[in-house]
Design a protein around this motif. Structure first.
Motif, PDB file in Angstrom:
ATOM      1  N   HIS A  44      19.525 107.940 -90.806  1.00 37.22           N
ATOM      2  CA  HIS A  44      18.979 109.069 -91.566  1.00 37.22           C
ATOM      3  C   HIS A  44      17.516 108.791 -91.847  1.00 37.22           C
ATOM      4  CE1 HIS A  44      18.869 106.746 -95.341  1.00 37.22           C
ATOM      5  NE2 HIS A  44      19.977 106.179 -94.885  1.00 37.22           N
ATOM      6  N   PHE A  64      14.589 115.804 -89.729  1.00 37.78           N
ATOM      7  CA  PHE A  64      16.017 115.480 -89.847  1.00 37.78           C
ATOM      8  C   PHE A  64      16.621 116.330 -90.959  1.00 37.78           C
ATOM      9  CE2 PHE A  64      13.810 111.937 -88.023  1.00 37.78           C
ATOM     10  CZ  PHE A  64      14.629 111.567 -86.969  1.00 37.78           C
ATOM     11  N   LYS A  87      22.421 112.965 -96.969  1.00 43.11           N
ATOM     12  CA  LYS A  87      21.249 112.390 -96.317  1.00 43.11           C
ATOM     13  C   LYS A  87      20.834 113.219 -95.111  1.00 43.11           C
ATOM     14  CE  LYS A  87      22.267 107.673 -97.852  1.00 43.11           C
ATOM     15  NZ  LYS A  87      22.541 106.290 -97.446  1.00 43.11           N
ATOM     16  N   ASN A  88      19.560 113.131 -94.779  1.00 42.75           N
ATOM     17  CA  ASN A  88      19.022 113.876 -93.647  1.00 42.75           C
ATOM     18  C   ASN A  88      19.276 113.084 -92.370  1.00 42.75           C
ATOM     19  OD1 ASN A  88      17.471 114.616 -96.187  1.00 42.75           O
ATOM     20  ND2 ASN A  88      16.721 116.177 -94.795  1.00 42.75           N
ATOM     21  N   PHE A  89      20.288 113.484 -91.625  1.00 44.76           N
ATOM     22  CA  PHE A  89      20.751 112.694 -90.480  1.00 44.76           C
ATOM     23  C   PHE A  89      20.637 113.412 -89.140  1.00 44.76           C
ATOM     24  CE2 PHE A  89      24.231 115.486 -91.363  1.00 44.76           C
ATOM     25  CZ  PHE A  89      24.866 115.686 -90.145  1.00 44.76           C
ATOM     26  N   TYR A  90      20.510 114.748 -89.146  1.00 51.83           N
ATOM     27  CA  TYR A  90      20.590 115.523 -87.908  1.00 51.83           C
ATOM     28  C   TYR A  90      19.185 115.756 -87.353  1.00 51.83           C
ATOM     29  CZ  TYR A  90      21.922 119.199 -84.619  1.00 51.83           C
ATOM     30  OH  TYR A  90      22.126 119.941 -83.486  1.00 51.83           O
ATOM     31  N   SER A 138      19.894 117.819 -93.342  1.00 50.17           N
ATOM     32  CA  SER A 138      21.067 117.273 -94.027  1.00 50.17           C
ATOM     33  C   SER A 138      22.353 117.961 -93.582  1.00 50.17           C
ATOM     34  CB  SER A 138      20.904 117.422 -95.543  1.00 50.17           C
ATOM     35  OG  SER A 138      20.870 118.798 -95.906  1.00 50.17           O
ATOM     36  N   TRP A 153      15.140 106.402 -88.222  1.00 50.04           N
ATOM     37  CA  TRP A 153      16.416 107.133 -88.087  1.00 50.04           C
ATOM     38  C   TRP A 153      17.421 106.342 -87.258  1.00 50.04           C
ATOM     39  CZ3 TRP A 153      18.109 109.274 -83.278  1.00 50.04           C
ATOM     40  CH2 TRP A 153      19.315 109.999 -83.359  1.00 50.04           C
TER      41      TRP A 153
END
Length: 223
Positions: free
Chosen positions: A189, A97, A104-107, A99, A184
């Motif tokens: 995230h 994931f 935050k690491n969402f993708y 950023s 997630w």
């Protein structure tokens, strides 16, 4: 005629047990397990019969796997193709994931790097046939263990639509991937530093947001 699978000794431990049982149920063969170095578990067996079966039925070469593709018998059947891709993704893909400039690491990104250009292209075609949008690219890599440079042939599934399609239409048997997806999905995230144990604890914590589709986190994890 040695047949070997290598996995992460912590993150893929439960999945390795699934593979051991699967091979025993399908072929009546007991694979042995051993830790070959820190962080790696290896499953292997010696079987001329199984190696020739893979070679004659599925076209798997006896030797370096540099020119392999998904067999036509699997390509021409969507259900078999889904099962094949589930195995490929569970074994070779990672779920990360990014950023993308946020805090935050969402993708989400599902990605694998193969040593064979032909299997990269074959996996891409198979994914796109199932309405994914797969992308490929070639990147140089260096193996410091053997002081050798080569190329990695990468397949990626980028973004929420691709990752949710994977979860809904193909699914996973690997706790490593399942826990990453479910955390997630619950939180929106995932920190790249969360261990498997920490992810499972998050999913079992009733204070966290309920998981999707009306299932408890434990039910989705064990399904």
């Amino acid at each position: 005629y040695e047949i070997t699978y290598s996995m992460n000794a912590i993150e893929d431990l439960e999945y390795s047990k699934f593979i051991l049982k699967l091979k025993k149920d399908l072929f009546g063969i007991n694979f042995k397990t051993r830790i070959v170095r820190v962080g790696e578990i290896r499953l292997n067996t010696y079987s001329k019969t199984l190696a020739r079966f893979y070679n004659k039925i599925f076209g798997m070469p006896l030797g370096p796997k540099t020119n392999i593709v998904i067999p036509k018998i699997i390509q021409n059947n969507h259900e078999l193709l889904k099962s094949c891709l589930r195995g490929v993704i569970d074994t070779d893909f990672s779920l990360a994931f990014k950023s993308r400039g946020q805090k935050k690491n969402f993708y989400p990104v599902l990605m694998a790097s193969f040593g064979s250009k032909s299997i990269m292209e074959s996996v891409k075609r198979a994914l796109n046939a199932l309405e994914f949008t797969a992308t490929t690219y070639t990147a140089p890599k260096y193996d410091k263990r053997y002081n050798k440079s080569s190329f990695g042939y990468q397949v990626t599934l980028n973004g929420r639509k691709n990752v949710e399609l994977w979860w809904d239409s193909i699914g996973s048997r690997n706790t490593r991937l399942k826990t990453r997806y479910l955390v997630w999905k619950n939180l929106g995230h995932l920190s790249p530093h969360l261990s498997l144990k920490e992810r499972i604890e998050l999913l079992n914590n009733k204070k966290e947001k309920a998981p999707p589709a009306g299932f408890s986190a434990v039910e989705r994890l064990n399904s």
